[in-house]
Design an enzyme around this catalytic site. Structure first.
Site, PDB file in Angstrom:
ATOM      1  N   ASP A  15       1.005  -1.086   0.153  1.00 23.11           N
ATOM      2  CA  ASP A  15      -0.378   0.200  -0.107  1.00 23.11           C
ATOM      3  C   ASP A  15       1.212   1.398  -0.037  1.00 23.11           C
ATOM      4  O   ASP A  15       2.324   1.200  -0.332  1.00 23.11           O
ATOM      5  CB  ASP A  15      -0.558  -0.478   0.998  1.00 23.11           C
ATOM      6  CG  ASP A  15      -1.925   1.606   1.371  1.00 23.11           C
ATOM      7  OD1 ASP A  15      -2.638   1.720   0.153  1.00 23.11           O
ATOM      8  OD2 ASP A  15      -1.783   1.829   2.149  1.00 23.11           O
ATOM      9  N   SER A  16       0.399   2.600  -0.180  1.00 25.77           N
ATOM     10  CA  SER A  16       0.935   3.441  -0.019  1.00 25.77           C
ATOM     11  C   SER A  16       1.094   4.299   1.407  1.00 25.77           C
ATOM     12  O   SER A  16       2.613   4.665   1.443  1.00 25.77           O
ATOM     13  CB  SER A  16       0.526   5.023  -0.204  1.00 25.77           C
ATOM     14  OG  SER A  16      -1.053   4.534   0.337  1.00 25.77           O
ATOM     15  N   CYS A  78      -4.123  -1.479  -1.691  1.00 25.27           N
ATOM     16  CA  CYS A  78      -4.173   0.501  -2.008  1.00 25.27           C
ATOM     17  C   CYS A  78      -5.553   0.047  -3.739  1.00 25.27           C
ATOM     18  O   CYS A  78      -4.824   0.068  -4.764  1.00 25.27           O
ATOM     19  CB  CYS A  78      -2.882   0.418  -2.559  1.00 25.27           C
ATOM     20  SG  CYS A  78      -2.921   2.305  -2.905  1.00 25.27           S
ATOM     21  N   GLU A 158      -2.667   8.452   8.327  1.00 25.13           N
ATOM     22  CA  GLU A 158      -1.048   8.900   8.530  1.00 25.13           C
ATOM     23  C   GLU A 158      -0.675   9.251   9.609  1.00 25.13           C
ATOM     24  O   GLU A 158       0.447   9.022  10.139  1.00 25.13           O
ATOM     25  CB  GLU A 158      -0.451   9.339   7.288  1.00 25.13           C
ATOM     26  CG  GLU A 158      -0.536   8.363   6.116  1.00 25.13           C
ATOM     27  CD  GLU A 158       0.294   6.562   5.795  1.00 25.13           C
ATOM     28  OE1 GLU A 158       0.815   6.745   6.621  1.00 25.13           O
ATOM     29  OE2 GLU A 158      -0.377   5.801   5.742  1.00 25.13           O
ATOM     30  N   CYS A 190     -10.971   2.884   0.212  1.00 23.72           N
ATOM     31  CA  CYS A 190      -9.843   3.193   0.202  1.00 23.72           C
ATOM     32  C   CYS A 190      -9.304   2.309   1.577  1.00 23.72           C
ATOM     33  O   CYS A 190     -10.223   2.750   2.882  1.00 23.72           O
ATOM     34  CB  CYS A 190      -9.014   5.001   0.555  1.00 23.72           C
ATOM     35  SG  CYS A 190      -7.861   5.209   1.347  1.00 23.72           S
ATOM     36  N   HIS A 192      -6.871   2.539   3.792  1.00 25.86           N
ATOM     37  CA  HIS A 192      -7.148   3.919   5.157  1.00 25.86           C
ATOM     38  C   HIS A 192      -8.621   3.832   5.944  1.00 25.86           C
ATOM     39  O   HIS A 192      -8.380   4.018   6.712  1.00 25.86           O
ATOM     40  CB  HIS A 192      -6.755   4.616   4.893  1.00 25.86           C
ATOM     41  CG  HIS A 192      -5.231   5.291   4.312  1.00 25.86           C
ATOM     42  ND1 HIS A 192      -4.801   4.734   3.215  1.00 25.86           N
ATOM     43  CD2 HIS A 192      -3.577   5.557   5.757  1.00 25.86           C
ATOM     44  CE1 HIS A 192      -3.382   4.190   3.043  1.00 25.86           C
ATOM     45  NE2 HIS A 192      -3.041   5.424   4.475  1.00 25.86           N
TER      46      HIS A 192
HETATM   47  N1  DGL Z   1      -4.560   2.871   0.847  1.00 29.58           N
HETATM   48  C1  DGL Z   1      -4.986   3.291  -0.402  1.00 29.58           C
HETATM   49  C2  DGL Z   1      -5.782   3.454  -1.120  1.00 29.58           C
HETATM   50  O1  DGL Z   1      -6.753   2.431  -0.745  1.00 29.58           O
HETATM   51  C3  DGL Z   1      -4.189   5.385  -0.312  1.00 29.58           C
HETATM   52  C4  DGL Z   1      -4.544   5.861  -1.030  1.00 29.58           C
HETATM   53  C5  DGL Z   1      -3.424   7.497  -1.118  1.00 29.58           C
HETATM   54  O2  DGL Z   1      -2.081   6.946  -0.193  1.00 29.58           O
HETATM   55  O3  DGL Z   1      -4.186   8.239  -0.916  1.00 29.58           O
HETATM   56  O4  DGL Z   1      -5.971   3.872  -2.130  1.00 29.58           O
END
Ligand code: DGL
Length: 274
Positions: A15-16, A78, A158, A190, A192
């Site tokens: 993931d990011s 992600c 985050e 998302c 997150h």
């Molecule tokens: N968890 C990522 C997603 O599902 C986050 C994206 C981001 O870094 O903006 O899109």
């Protein structure tokens, strides 16, 4: 990370940042004997507002790192990366690749009572049309779909802030379109966002069912693995490796808060030195 050892990770997840840990939680719960490696690209997050080509390049780069560690399956945990890079990764890699968009949509279609589905995600995810296409492919006739981007949510997560007044105020503003559309089911598009579930639910109201892709993605991974390639129980905890391109200490402390005690040592990764 090393490869070729008997305990090479079988599943790679990326993931990011920290959001994919919500998917990893479901994977660990369903497949507790599998050695896993998680890559959080915290040094380059957020992916949501970045140009799709840049996110695609990042996804390919991380996939190559994980494949080199010996994984047998890749989970793109992600939505932003899956929305722009999943097809390319599937075509290019020789191992199975699982995304999070289709699993989330399947869960929503099974859940909705009145066919009024909402999806929230990053700017990239919503602009890519990935959810619009995935819902159209499986939803019952007469459904309505309302999609809206929620820029800013990921940054709060985050920073470890999931329920302050500030995040609540932002949620009131960003969720207005899906609330006004009177959705009965809201896909957290998302990875997150499940960490903001309490705030999102406060704003949406208790009768709106929040759906995350985590469990459904874990089921898909489990089905794809099949019994023959599953790691047999050894009686000891399998190796779980965490790698971040950001600050390993922050990742370790927030990661432990969001995932649980499974987060041990976090290996730093520096893209500039590769
Ligand atoms: N968890 C990522 C997603 O599902 C986050 C994206 C981001 O870094 O903006 O899109």
């Amino acid at each position: 990370m090393t490869s070729g050892r008997p305990d090479s990770p079988s599943i790679g997840v990326f993931d990011s940042g920290l959001g994919g840990l919500t998917v990893l939680r479901a994977l660990i719960d369903l497949l507790p004997d599998e050695p896993v490696v998680y890559f959080g690209d915290t040094g380059r997050f957020p992916y949501g507002p970045k140009p799709p080509d840049e996110v695609r390049a990042y996804a390919n780069q991380i996939a190559d790192v994980l494949v080199a560690s010996g994984i047998r399956m890749l989970v793109v945990a992600c939505n932003s990366a899956a929305s722009v890079a999943l097809e390319e990764l599937k075509a290019r890699l020789e191992i199975p690749v699982v995304g999070v968009v289709e699993p989330g949509v399947r869960a929503a279609v099974q859940t909705t009572r009145r066919g009024r589905i909402g999806v929230i995600g990053t700017v990239n995810t919503i602009a890519s049309g990935s959810y619009q296409r995935a819902v159209a492919a499986v939803a019952p006739p007469g459904y309505t779909l309302t999609c809206c981007a929620c820029p800013g949510f990921v940054e709060f997560v985050e920073a470890g802030d999931v329920d302050s007044d500030q995040v609540h105020i932002l949620a009131e503003r960003l969720l207005a379109p899906v609330r006004d559309a009177k959705v009965d089911t809201l896909v957290l598009g998302c990875t997150h966002y499940p960490l903001l579930a309490r705030t999102i639910s406060d704003v949406m109201g208790r009768d709106v069912v929040l759906v995350s892709s985590a469990d459904e993605t874990a089921f898909e991974v489990s089905a794809l693995m099949g019994d023959d390639v599953r790691t047999p129980p050894t009686g000891r905890t399998p190796e779980r490796t965490f790698v971040t391109s950001g600050d390993p200490h922050t990742f370790a402390s927030l990661g432990a808060r969001f995932l649980g005690p499974e987060v041990g040592t976090v290996i730093p990764w520096n893209w500039n030195r590769r």
